[in-house]
Design an enzyme around this catalytic site. Structure first.
Site, PDB file in Angstrom:
ATOM      1  N   ASP A 231      80.248 131.537  36.689  1.00  0.00           N
ATOM      2  CA  ASP A 231      79.751 130.161  36.706  1.00  0.00           C
ATOM      3  C   ASP A 231      80.292 129.397  37.907  1.00  0.00           C
ATOM      4  O   ASP A 231      81.450 128.964  37.918  1.00  0.00           O
ATOM      5  CB  ASP A 231      80.155 129.461  35.404  1.00  0.00           C
ATOM      6  CG  ASP A 231      79.590 128.057  35.309  1.00  0.00           C
ATOM      7  OD1 ASP A 231      78.768 127.677  36.156  1.00  0.00           O
ATOM      8  OD2 ASP A 231      79.978 127.337  34.364  1.00  0.00           O
TER       9      ASP A 231
ATOM     10  N   ASP B  41      75.244 125.220  40.606  1.00  0.00           N
ATOM     11  CA  ASP B  41      75.676 125.610  39.266  1.00  0.00           C
ATOM     12  C   ASP B  41      74.929 126.856  38.803  1.00  0.00           C
ATOM     13  O   ASP B  41      73.761 126.773  38.409  1.00  0.00           O
ATOM     14  CB  ASP B  41      75.444 124.459  38.284  1.00  0.00           C
ATOM     15  CG  ASP B  41      75.950 124.778  36.886  1.00  0.00           C
ATOM     16  OD1 ASP B  41      76.745 125.721  36.742  1.00  0.00           O
ATOM     17  OD2 ASP B  41      75.558 124.071  35.937  1.00  0.00           O
TER      18      ASP B  41
END
Length: 522
Positions: A325, A116
């Site tokens: 992201d 992440d």
């Protein structure tokens, strides 16, 4: 480096004064791996048999290391998890995110963590009060149970007190010596992780096919005792590896320790495999754009898109900012940008507009045959005419006979901030250059980074860990050492300590001390 030279000169002077004059001194040369040197050589844990394959590998690896030290820049490495640089997507069970195995603690325990880039903290299920199921029977893609961490079972774990600089919740503590609590909320609705912060060892590797060197890096991690929302329903059931720019992220710890350049790369391939390297600055030829601050600070990876193009048609009024992201499976764009792109795509695509049950996307199509037709590409334009081309911005539905439909895999979002998710990153080697505050990219199938094959689902399977070539790692004309691990300070072995103590009354032992000192620096 001045004091070792002074010490050498002093030892030589003392030796000269102690010698009877005149004298002729001779010395027999002994190979570093000779049997007679073994009792006095500082143990390394690796003493290969003479003329074995490992013998020549160690010698060659040390030759390469010495060359890199002479060339400079040897303090930086490329690092990757101890199970290899490979990442994988496990499909819908794990919400289409990419995962990798990491080892934590002493003795080490393996965890399958989601990658992440949109958050900072590394957390894993720990002394669970409310965690996702860890049994492999709950997931169709796993061949072994997932693990739960406990600081009490790791000899290298340390509690993080409320007075620590990384303790954001320190004001809520009753005492500065109390263990630091944490709670991180994520973009998904009601999704969070909470527990206590601890420090422990993250096991990494640095090296190519000749020599893989282990690196044990201290990091701060979240002992995730309680998860909520998506983390209870298949998203990151065994933890999450935050790669953000904050001080608590793994890349930040590695860069501050001097192990790597302050950068890392992610590469996602069409076959759901991928690569991750800490310290990667990318190839010599790549495009890039600067990161933008958010509310005055670089707290996440934000880029500014100046315009968007569908096929050869570039659209007006389609500038926006977006978070890059890897923890978001798909891409979200501000409403006005989404509308302009979707309408242009609809006019150019070869397919009949349709809908599919359960599909979250609005613009879906049925092809005229059971093969995916050529779809218009989507290009994001950045400053200085840099372009990021998404060649297949669609999600494809398959049936028994082939392709049954596809959808434009973009969703609208409120506000003026979008999110570039994993589906747009596929086919690229993305370099998050935190040192120079820029995002760089180059087309890649992720196999030019190494010669490895599919990552094993179980960390017990072996996999090779080759690194990008020196040519791919050149920075400002100088090659970054991809396989150099920092050498720990030498400590004398018991054998050498005994020999030193017995040498105090013999002049020739000063020469032995001189030999030990020289060995320590080579």
């Amino acid at each position: 480096m001045r004091w070792p030279l002074l010490l050498l000169l002093w030892l030589m002077e003392v030796t000269a004064r102690a010698m009877p004059l005149p004298i002729t001194f001779s010395s027999r040369l002994v190979h570093r791996f000779a049997d007679e040197i073994k009792p006095v050589r500082i143990p390394t844990g690796d003493w290969p048999d003479r003329r074995s394959m490992r013998y020549y590998q160690v010698l060659l690896a040390d030759d390469i290391l010495r060359r890199k030290i002479k060339l400079g820049d040897a303090r930086y490495q490329l690092l990757f998890p101890s199970h290899g640089s490979k990442t994988m997507s496990l499909g819908n069970d794990f919400r289409w995110l990419h995962y990798t195995w990491i080892d934590i603690g002493t003795p080490s325990t393996s965890f399958l963590v989601a990658l992440d880039a949109g958050s900072d903290l590394l957390w894993i299920p720990c002394d669970c009060e409310q965690c996702a199921p860890l049994s492999s029977s709950y997931y169709s893609n796993l061949d072994r149970d997932l693990n739960e961490y406990s600081p009490s079972r790791s000899l290298s774990s340390k509690h993080l007190s409320c007075s620590h600089q990384l303790c954001d919740k320190g004001s809520n503590c009753k005492s500065s010596q109390q263990q630091c609590p944490y709670m991180v909320s994520y973009l998904s609705e009601n999704t969070s992780s909470s527990g206590l912060l601890v420090e422990d060892i993250l096991h990494l590797q640095s090296g190519g096919s000749l020599s893989n060197l282990s690196v044990q890096a201290p990091v701060v991690l979240g002992c995730g005792m309680k998860q909520s929302g998506g983390y209870l329903n298949g998203v990151a059931p065994d933890g999450l590896l935050g790669l953000g720019p904050g001080e608590s992220s793994v890349p930040s710890f590695l860069a501050k320790s001097g192990l790597i350049h302050n950068s890392f790369s992610l590469c996602f391939n069409e076959d759901d495999s991928g690569r991750m390297f800490f310290g990667d600055q990318g190839p010599t030829i790549q495009q890039s754009t600067q990161f933008l601050p958010l509310d005055g600070s670089y707290s996440t990876y934000i880029v500014g898109v100046e315009s968007c193009c569908i096929g050869n048609s570039c659209l007006k009024m389609t500038s926006f900012k977006a978070q890059v992201d890897s923890g978001t499976s798909f891409t979200f764009l501000p409403g006005h940008v989404y509308g302009a792109i979707a309408e242009e795509f609809d006019q150019l695509v070869n397919g009949s507009r349709s809908s599919f049950e359960g599909s979250p996307w609005e613009y879906c199509y049925v092809p005229s045959s059971q093969e995916l037709p050529k779809v218009p590409s989507l290009t994001l334009m950045f400053q200085q005419n840099n372009s990021f081309v998404v060649y297949d911005p669609v999600f494809v539905f398959y049936g028994n006979e082939g392709v049954i439909g596809f959808c434009l895999a973009i969703q609208p979002t409120e506000g003026d901030m979008g999110a570039i998710g994993q589906n747009f990153m596929t086919g690229y080697r993305l370099v998050f250059d935190r040192e120079n505050k820029k995002l760089a990219w180059s087309r890649s199938n992720c196999q030019d980074l190494s010669l490895g094959k599919r990552m094993p689902l179980s960390p017990n399977e072996t996999s090779s860990n080759p690194l990008p070539t020196d040519e791919q790692q050149r920075t400002n004309g100088h090659a970054v050492a991809p396989a150099v691990a920092g050498r720990a300070p030498h400590k004398p072995s018991a054998a050498s300590s005994r020999m030193i103590s017995s040498c105090r009354v013999h002049w020739h032992c000063y020469l032995f001390l001189l030999f030990q000192l020289v060995s320590a620096f080579y």
